[in-house]
Design a protein around this motif. Structure first.
Motif, PDB file in Angstrom:
ATOM      1  N   UNK A  67      42.429  39.874  33.661  1.00  0.00           N
ATOM      2  CA  UNK A  67      43.095  40.096  34.954  1.00  0.00           C
ATOM      3  C   UNK A  67      42.529  41.348  35.617  1.00  0.00           C
ATOM      4  N   UNK A  68      42.407  42.411  34.849  1.00  0.00           N
ATOM      5  CA  UNK A  68      41.839  43.660  35.370  1.00  0.00           C
ATOM      6  C   UNK A  68      40.420  43.425  35.898  1.00  0.00           C
ATOM      7  N   UNK A  69      39.634  42.671  35.145  1.00  0.00           N
ATOM      8  CA  UNK A  69      38.259  42.381  35.546  1.00  0.00           C
ATOM      9  C   UNK A  69      38.202  41.572  36.843  1.00  0.00           C
ATOM     10  N   UNK A  70      39.137  40.621  37.019  1.00  0.00           N
ATOM     11  CA  UNK A  70      39.160  39.835  38.260  1.00  0.00           C
ATOM     12  C   UNK A  70      39.418  40.744  39.459  1.00  0.00           C
ATOM     13  N   UNK A  71      40.308  41.717  39.282  1.00  0.00           N
ATOM     14  CA  UNK A  71      40.590  42.660  40.372  1.00  0.00           C
ATOM     15  C   UNK A  71      39.366  43.507  40.710  1.00  0.00           C
ATOM     16  N   UNK A  72      38.654  43.942  39.681  1.00  0.00           N
ATOM     17  CA  UNK A  72      37.437  44.740  39.900  1.00  0.00           C
ATOM     18  C   UNK A  72      36.389  43.903  40.626  1.00  0.00           C
ATOM     19  N   UNK A  73      36.177  42.680  40.170  1.00  0.00           N
ATOM     20  CA  UNK A  73      35.214  41.800  40.833  1.00  0.00           C
ATOM     21  C   UNK A  73      35.588  41.570  42.293  1.00  0.00           C
ATOM     22  N   UNK A  74      36.877  41.381  42.555  1.00  0.00           N
ATOM     23  CA  UNK A  74      37.362  41.157  43.916  1.00  0.00           C
ATOM     24  C   UNK A  74      37.091  42.387  44.791  1.00  0.00           C
ATOM     25  N   UNK A  75      37.422  43.565  44.280  1.00  0.00           N
ATOM     26  CA  UNK A  75      37.190  44.806  45.039  1.00  0.00           C
ATOM     27  C   UNK A  75      35.712  45.015  45.334  1.00  0.00           C
ATOM     28  N   UNK A 134      35.995  30.256  45.475  1.00  0.00           N
ATOM     29  CA  UNK A 134      36.814  29.247  44.795  1.00  0.00           C
ATOM     30  C   UNK A 134      37.774  29.895  43.804  1.00  0.00           C
ATOM     31  N   UNK A 135      37.292  30.886  43.105  1.00  0.00           N
ATOM     32  CA  UNK A 135      38.154  31.584  42.139  1.00  0.00           C
ATOM     33  C   UNK A 135      39.234  32.395  42.854  1.00  0.00           C
ATOM     34  N   UNK A 136      38.881  32.999  43.967  1.00  0.00           N
ATOM     35  CA  UNK A 136      39.875  33.735  44.761  1.00  0.00           C
ATOM     36  C   UNK A 136      40.975  32.777  45.204  1.00  0.00           C
ATOM     37  N   UNK A 137      40.587  31.608  45.691  1.00  0.00           N
ATOM     38  CA  UNK A 137      41.578  30.612  46.118  1.00  0.00           C
ATOM     39  C   UNK A 137      42.465  30.164  44.966  1.00  0.00           C
ATOM     40  N   UNK A 138      41.859  29.947  43.799  1.00  0.00           N
ATOM     41  CA  UNK A 138      42.654  29.548  42.634  1.00  0.00           C
ATOM     42  C   UNK A 138      43.670  30.625  42.274  1.00  0.00           C
ATOM     43  N   UNK A 139      43.228  31.874  42.239  1.00  0.00           N
ATOM     44  CA  UNK A 139      44.139  32.964  41.883  1.00  0.00           C
ATOM     45  C   UNK A 139      45.202  33.155  42.964  1.00  0.00           C
ATOM     46  N   UNK A 140      44.819  33.045  44.230  1.00  0.00           N
ATOM     47  CA  UNK A 140      45.799  33.143  45.318  1.00  0.00           C
ATOM     48  C   UNK A 140      46.856  32.056  45.201  1.00  0.00           C
ATOM     49  N   UNK A 141      46.450  30.877  44.749  1.00  0.00           N
ATOM     50  CA  UNK A 141      47.371  29.737  44.684  1.00  0.00           C
ATOM     51  C   UNK A 141      48.527  29.969  43.709  1.00  0.00           C
ATOM     52  N   UNK A 145      49.807  33.103  43.258  1.00  0.00           N
ATOM     53  CA  UNK A 145      50.462  34.346  43.638  1.00  0.00           C
ATOM     54  C   UNK A 145      49.877  35.581  42.979  1.00  0.00           C
ATOM     55  N   UNK A 146      48.583  35.549  42.677  1.00  0.00           N
ATOM     56  CA  UNK A 146      47.911  36.689  42.052  1.00  0.00           C
ATOM     57  C   UNK A 146      47.957  37.886  42.987  1.00  0.00           C
ATOM     58  N   UNK A 147      48.315  39.047  42.457  1.00  0.00           N
ATOM     59  CA  UNK A 147      48.356  40.291  43.225  1.00  0.00           C
ATOM     60  C   UNK A 147      47.042  41.026  43.007  1.00  0.00           C
ATOM     61  N   UNK A 148      46.301  41.240  44.089  1.00  0.00           N
ATOM     62  CA  UNK A 148      44.985  41.873  43.980  1.00  0.00           C
ATOM     63  C   UNK A 148      45.084  43.374  43.822  1.00  0.00           C
ATOM     64  N   UNK A 149      46.057  43.985  44.493  1.00  0.00           N
ATOM     65  CA  UNK A 149      46.214  45.436  44.418  1.00  0.00           C
ATOM     66  C   UNK A 149      47.622  45.730  43.913  1.00  0.00           C
ATOM     67  N   UNK A 150      47.745  45.846  42.597  1.00  0.00           N
ATOM     68  CA  UNK A 150      49.070  46.004  42.000  1.00  0.00           C
ATOM     69  C   UNK A 150      49.743  47.301  42.413  1.00  0.00           C
ATOM     70  N   UNK A 151      48.962  48.346  42.657  1.00  0.00           N
ATOM     71  CA  UNK A 151      49.544  49.633  43.043  1.00  0.00           C
ATOM     72  C   UNK A 151      50.106  49.579  44.457  1.00  0.00           C
ATOM     73  N   UNK A 152      49.401  48.917  45.355  1.00  0.00           N
ATOM     74  CA  UNK A 152      49.896  48.731  46.710  1.00  0.00           C
ATOM     75  C   UNK A 152      51.167  47.895  46.701  1.00  0.00           C
ATOM     76  N   UNK A 153      51.197  46.886  45.850  1.00  0.00           N
ATOM     77  CA  UNK A 153      52.383  46.027  45.734  1.00  0.00           C
ATOM     78  C   UNK A 153      53.580  46.819  45.213  1.00  0.00           C
ATOM     79  N   UNK A 154      53.358  47.664  44.223  1.00  0.00           N
ATOM     80  CA  UNK A 154      54.428  48.521  43.707  1.00  0.00           C
ATOM     81  C   UNK A 154      54.942  49.460  44.798  1.00  0.00           C
ATOM     82  N   UNK A 155      54.037  50.008  45.570  1.00  0.00           N
ATOM     83  CA  UNK A 155      54.397  50.906  46.676  1.00  0.00           C
ATOM     84  C   UNK A 155      55.268  50.168  47.687  1.00  0.00           C
ATOM     85  N   UNK A 156      54.863  48.948  48.072  1.00  0.00           N
ATOM     86  CA  UNK A 156      55.638  48.160  49.018  1.00  0.00           C
ATOM     87  C   UNK A 156      57.020  47.840  48.462  1.00  0.00           C
ATOM     88  N   UNK A 157      57.081  47.458  47.181  1.00  0.00           N
ATOM     89  CA  UNK A 157      58.372  47.131  46.554  1.00  0.00           C
ATOM     90  C   UNK A 157      59.296  48.341  46.541  1.00  0.00           C
TER      91      UNK A 157
END
Length: 86
Positions: free
Chosen positions: A47-55, A62-69, A71-83
Motif C-alpha cells: 500500500x505504501x509503495x502504491x502511494x509512492x508510485x502515485x506521487x 488502470x491500477x489507479x482506477x482499480x484502487x480508486x474503485x 476507496x483507496x486514500x492516496x494521501x492518508x495524512x491529508x485525509x486525517x487532517x480533513x477528518x
C-alpha cells in the motif's frame, strides 16, 4: 499460453495484493494498512509503495482506477487532517 505459462509475473503479484487489499477493506472498512501491522506487514508495504508510485506519477492509470474503485486514500495524512477538522 495453452500450457498455462505466466507472461507477466508482476501483474500477477499486483493483482494478488489488490485482492488482499479488497479482503482487508471488507474486514476493516478501510484501505489504510499499516506497515506496523504484523499480520499484514507485506500488504502495508505494498500500500505504501502504491502511494509512492502515485506521487511520482509512476502508477499506470488502470491500477489507479482499480484502487480508486475501492476507496483507496492516496494521501492518508491529508485525509486525517480533513477528518480532524470536518
Amino acid at each position: 499460453n495453452s500450457i498455462g505459462f505466466i507472461w507477466d509475473t508482476l501483474e500477477i503479484v499486483w493483482n494478488k495484493y489488490f485482492e488482499e487489499l479488497c479482503a482487508f477493506k471488507a474486514q476493516n472498512g478501510h484501505c489504510n494498512v499499516s506497515t506496523h501491522d504484523k499480520q499484514n506487514k507485506s500488504l502495508g508495504e505494498w500500500v505504501k509503495n502504491q502511494r509512492v508510485l502515485y506521487r511520482n506519477d509512476a502508477l499506470n492509470s488502470d491500477r489507479i482506477l482499480q484502487l480508486n474503485s475501492i476507496g483507496f486514500i492516496w494521501d492518508e495524512y491529508n485525509e486525517l487532517w480533513k477528518d480532524e477538522f470536518d
